[in-house]
Design a protein around this motif. Structure first.
Motif, mmCIF file in Angstrom:
data_model
loop_
_atom_site.group_PDB
_atom_site.id
_atom_site.type_symbol
_atom_site.label_atom_id
_atom_site.label_comp_id
_atom_site.label_asym_id
_atom_site.label_seq_id
_atom_site.Cartn_x
_atom_site.Cartn_y
_atom_site.Cartn_z
ATOM 1 N N VAL A 170 0.850 -1.194 0.000
ATOM 2 C CA VAL A 170 0.000 0.000 0.000
ATOM 3 C C VAL A 170 0.884 1.242 0.000
ATOM 4 C CG1 VAL A 170 -1.693 1.333 1.290
ATOM 5 C CG2 VAL A 170 -1.885 -1.154 1.190
ATOM 6 N N THR A 171 0.669 2.124 -0.956
ATOM 7 C CA THR A 171 1.446 3.363 -1.062
ATOM 8 C C THR A 171 0.568 4.547 -0.658
ATOM 9 O OG1 THR A 171 2.807 2.485 -2.858
ATOM 10 C CG2 THR A 171 2.727 4.882 -2.617
ATOM 11 N N VAL A 172 1.108 5.389 0.215
ATOM 12 C CA VAL A 172 0.416 6.607 0.640
ATOM 13 C C VAL A 172 1.284 7.792 0.223
ATOM 14 C CG1 VAL A 172 -0.578 7.883 2.558
ATOM 15 C CG2 VAL A 172 -0.556 5.386 2.617
ATOM 16 N N LEU A 173 0.747 8.649 -0.613
ATOM 17 C CA LEU A 173 1.502 9.796 -1.115
ATOM 18 C C LEU A 173 1.402 10.976 -0.157
ATOM 19 C CD1 LEU A 173 0.405 9.649 -4.875
ATOM 20 C CD2 LEU A 173 2.492 8.697 -3.835
ATOM 21 N N ASN A 174 2.504 11.703 -0.020
ATOM 22 C CA ASN A 174 2.521 12.964 0.724
ATOM 23 C C ASN A 174 2.030 12.795 2.168
ATOM 24 O OD1 ASN A 174 3.304 15.673 0.488
ATOM 25 N ND2 ASN A 174 1.180 16.352 0.280
ATOM 26 N N GLN A 175 2.437 11.707 2.807
ATOM 27 C CA GLN A 175 2.007 11.436 4.181
ATOM 28 C C GLN A 175 2.755 12.327 5.177
ATOM 29 O OE1 GLN A 175 -0.398 9.426 5.643
ATOM 30 N NE2 GLN A 175 0.259 10.505 7.506
ATOM 31 N N MET A 199 -2.894 4.487 14.915
ATOM 32 C CA MET A 199 -4.067 4.109 14.135
ATOM 33 C C MET A 199 -5.367 4.519 14.826
ATOM 34 S SD MET A 199 -2.788 0.479 12.525
ATOM 35 C CE MET A 199 -3.840 0.662 11.075
ATOM 36 N N GLY A 200 -5.266 5.532 15.725
ATOM 37 C CA GLY A 200 -6.448 6.077 16.360
ATOM 38 C C GLY A 200 -7.112 7.111 15.463
ATOM 39 N N TYR A 201 -8.146 7.751 15.986
ATOM 40 C CA TYR A 201 -8.877 8.777 15.240
ATOM 41 C C TYR A 201 -8.061 10.082 15.172
ATOM 42 C CZ TYR A 201 -13.258 6.103 15.096
ATOM 43 O OH TYR A 201 -14.239 5.167 14.824
ATOM 44 N N PRO A 202 -8.327 10.931 14.170
ATOM 45 C CA PRO A 202 -7.548 12.176 14.011
ATOM 46 C C PRO A 202 -7.547 13.066 15.242
ATOM 47 C CG PRO A 202 -8.860 11.763 12.040
ATOM 48 C CD PRO A 202 -9.284 10.736 13.053
ATOM 49 N N PHE A 213 -3.956 5.829 8.449
ATOM 50 C CA PHE A 213 -5.098 5.110 7.897
ATOM 51 C C PHE A 213 -6.120 6.071 7.301
ATOM 52 C CE2 PHE A 213 -8.852 2.289 7.861
ATOM 53 C CZ PHE A 213 -8.295 1.228 7.176
ATOM 54 N N ASP A 214 -6.221 7.290 7.838
ATOM 55 C CA ASP A 214 -7.082 8.301 7.221
ATOM 56 C C ASP A 214 -6.581 8.663 5.832
ATOM 57 O OD1 ASP A 214 -9.151 9.814 9.366
ATOM 58 O OD2 ASP A 214 -7.567 8.615 10.249
ATOM 59 N N SER A 215 -5.266 8.751 5.672
ATOM 60 C CA SER A 215 -4.700 9.010 4.349
ATOM 61 C C SER A 215 -4.993 7.863 3.399
ATOM 62 C CB SER A 215 -3.186 9.224 4.457
ATOM 63 O OG SER A 215 -2.876 10.358 5.234
ATOM 64 N N MET A 216 -4.898 6.640 3.902
ATOM 65 C CA MET A 216 -5.215 5.484 3.058
ATOM 66 C C MET A 216 -6.662 5.523 2.606
ATOM 67 S SD MET A 216 -3.266 2.325 4.983
ATOM 68 C CE MET A 216 -1.462 2.258 5.072
ATOM 69 N N MET A 217 -7.563 5.898 3.513
ATOM 70 C CA MET A 217 -8.972 5.981 3.138
ATOM 71 C C MET A 217 -9.194 7.088 2.112
ATOM 72 S SD MET A 217 -11.117 5.262 6.669
ATOM 73 C CE MET A 217 -10.489 6.705 7.533
ATOM 74 N N ASP A 223 -9.476 -1.449 0.005
ATOM 75 C CA ASP A 223 -10.821 -1.701 -0.521
ATOM 76 C C ASP A 223 -11.904 -1.379 0.489
ATOM 77 O OD1 ASP A 223 -9.745 -2.444 -2.863
ATOM 78 O OD2 ASP A 223 -10.202 -4.573 -2.730
ATOM 79 N N GLU A 224 -11.645 -1.647 1.765
ATOM 80 C CA GLU A 224 -12.591 -1.342 2.831
ATOM 81 C C GLU A 224 -11.897 -0.514 3.897
ATOM 82 O OE1 GLU A 224 -15.393 -4.548 4.155
ATOM 83 O OE2 GLU A 224 -13.963 -5.822 3.102
ATOM 84 N N ASP A 225 -12.639 0.374 4.545
ATOM 85 C CA ASP A 225 -12.070 1.230 5.586
ATOM 86 C C ASP A 225 -12.027 0.473 6.915
ATOM 87 O OD1 ASP A 225 -11.929 3.128 3.622
ATOM 88 O OD2 ASP A 225 -13.735 4.183 4.251
ATOM 89 N N VAL A 226 -11.335 -0.661 6.876
ATOM 90 C CA VAL A 226 -11.290 -1.595 8.000
ATOM 91 C C VAL A 226 -9.875 -2.125 8.144
ATOM 92 C CG1 VAL A 226 -12.099 -3.853 8.832
ATOM 93 C CG2 VAL A 226 -13.704 -2.300 7.715
ATOM 94 N N PHE A 227 -9.430 -2.322 9.384
ATOM 95 C CA PHE A 227 -8.184 -3.059 9.621
ATOM 96 C C PHE A 227 -8.390 -3.974 10.818
ATOM 97 C CE2 PHE A 227 -7.785 1.037 11.786
ATOM 98 C CZ PHE A 227 -7.359 0.692 13.069
ATOM 99 N N SER A 228 -7.564 -4.994 10.929
ATOM 100 C CA SER A 228 -7.756 -5.978 12.000
ATOM 101 C C SER A 228 -6.410 -6.478 12.491
ATOM 102 C CB SER A 228 -8.610 -7.140 11.498
ATOM 103 O OG SER A 228 -8.045 -7.718 10.330
#
Length: 413
Positions: A170-175, A199-202, A213-217, A223-228
């Motif tokens: 997974v690539t996140v640009l400009n993080q 990985m908490g809320y902003p 994870f917000d950047s990933m979303m 594909d889904e806004d979920v992690f485990s």
């Protein structure tokens, strides 16, 4: 011939389907390594460390080194920070910059910032870890802001930056992330991780900007806004981005709504010690936190719980249990979302070797955190190594499942 063509078409479709489903979620291996607490105990330095790193003493010693007004250094602020890196044991890999630079981080649901040490860091801790070299990255963007973060028994200070982040494929640009330039004290010297990926809320972030994870979303990287999380007591764990692994749990998902969007905070229906006593009978708030190894709760409740399981305090605030008595100790049950999740003594006791002697420590600790909903409990890795956890940002809920299946090689049973 026609049958052969049909079989080939089926094979192509199966391969295409397999390729699509395998990219739907991303698996990040999590290594289990000895904690800072264990390494300090082995070296006979734990008591001295705990004395020198009390939040009040640490603040007085180092506050003048941080920018004026650093929020995390305000009186009482330390009690709000959940993350306990002293006991962190599960680490994974990330890559920053172009070309890529590798770092080991704690994937922590109890914080929301990403930081790694900078090559310009002047602390001993940085010299012992991977350091980010901004001048070697063609995708690096300087930010200019300064930050300070307090994690309970350790501080760090640094400067903000932006760059390309890769977590597995997974690539996140400009993080946005922090480059740590000052990590005082001994806390990070013995840590076997370079940094932290929150990985908490902003709203939990000390550093302004989107958590990873917000950047990933936002960039639709999953594909889904979920992690485990799958955390194993004796083996490596796994973080999955974009979904959950149904091979790892045995029950339907028990979804519990998030009650406050900062930590992954949920309502807990109660805590019961087998045949003896119960706590928060009218319900209380709990945080599901991969960055805290133990289970924590209000001082009065935890001290009573320690007595009920036969744990005796040491002079440095830990609680010892006679290893011979584990089979006779009561179970402790947590009620969540209308279901019960039970831990046996073998599951809530931490075993460590000190020389040739085995020590058994209680997996419960006191932490007093006040919220508008009342005192908070923390369900850390002692709980999460037994029960699979799913974090759903799309619907703001936590899924708790279990018990976890046993992992043997590449087979779960």
């Amino acid at each position: 011939m026609r049958l052969l063509v049909l079989l080939l078409l089926v094979l192509v479709l199966v391969l295409l389907c397999w390729t699509w489903t395998s990219s739907a979620v991303v698996r990040i291996p999590l290594r289990r390594m000895s904690s800072v607490r264990s390494r300090l105990r082995t070296r006979g330095l734990l008591g001295e460390f705990l004395r020198d790193h009390r939040p009040d003493a640490f603040n007085r010693r180092y506050a003048q080194c941080f920018p004026a007004g650093t929020p995390s250094l305000r009186l009482g602020r330390s009690s709000e920070r959940i993350y306990n890196f002293m006991d962190a044991q599960f680490y994974g890999e990330i890559r920053l910059g172009t070309p890529e630079q590798n770092f080991t981080v704690v994937f922590d649901t109890g914080s929301a910032d990403l930081w790694v040490p900078s090559v310009y860091c002047v602390s001993e801790a940085c010299a012992l870890h991977h350091r980010f070299k901004a001048f070697e990255s063609t995708s690096f963007r300087h930010d200019g802001r300064m930050f300070g973060i307090h994690y309970g028994s350790g501080h760090l200070m640094g400067v903000m930056a932006r760059d390309t982040l890769k977590v597995d494929n997974v690539t996140v640009l400009n993080q946005e992330f922090g480059e740590s330039v000052y990590e005082p004290g001994a806390a990070f010297v013995l840590a076997q991780f370079d940094g932290v990926l929150g990985m908490g809320y902003p709203s939990l972030a000390e550093i302004l900007g989107n958590p990873v994870f917000d950047s990933m979303m936002a960039q639709k990287s999953v594909d889904e806004d979920v992690f485990s999380f799958y955390l194993s007591r004796k083996q490596e764990g796994e973080l999955m981005l974009g979904g959950a692994d149904q091979a790892l749990y045995t029950e339907p998902i028990n979804w519990i709504p998030v009650t406050a969007k900062g930590y992954w905070q949920i309502k807990m229906d109660g805590v019961a010690v087998q045949g003896m006593s119960s706590f928060c009978p009218r319900g209380c708030q709990a945080i599901v936190d991969t960055g805290t190894s133990l289970i924590a709760g209000p001082t009065a409740d935890i001290l009573q719980l320690q007595q009920l399981i036969g744990a005796t305090p040491t002079n440095i605030g830990e609680f010892l249990i006679d290893c011979v008595r584990l089979a006779s100790l009561p179970h402790v049950t947590f009620a969540l979302g209308g279901r019960e999740y039970t831990l046996t003594a073998e599951q809530y006791v931490r075993k460590e070797m000190l020389g040739d002697r085995e020590l058994c420590f209680s997996g419960f600790q006191t932490v007093d955190i006040v919220s508008p909903e009342g005192p908070l409990w923390i369900l850390g890795d002692v709980f999460l190594t037994e029960y699979y956890s799913i974090f759903d940002r799309a619907q703001d809920r936590v899924g708790v499942l279990g018990p976890l299946l046993v992992h043997v090689g590449s087979v779960y049973r």
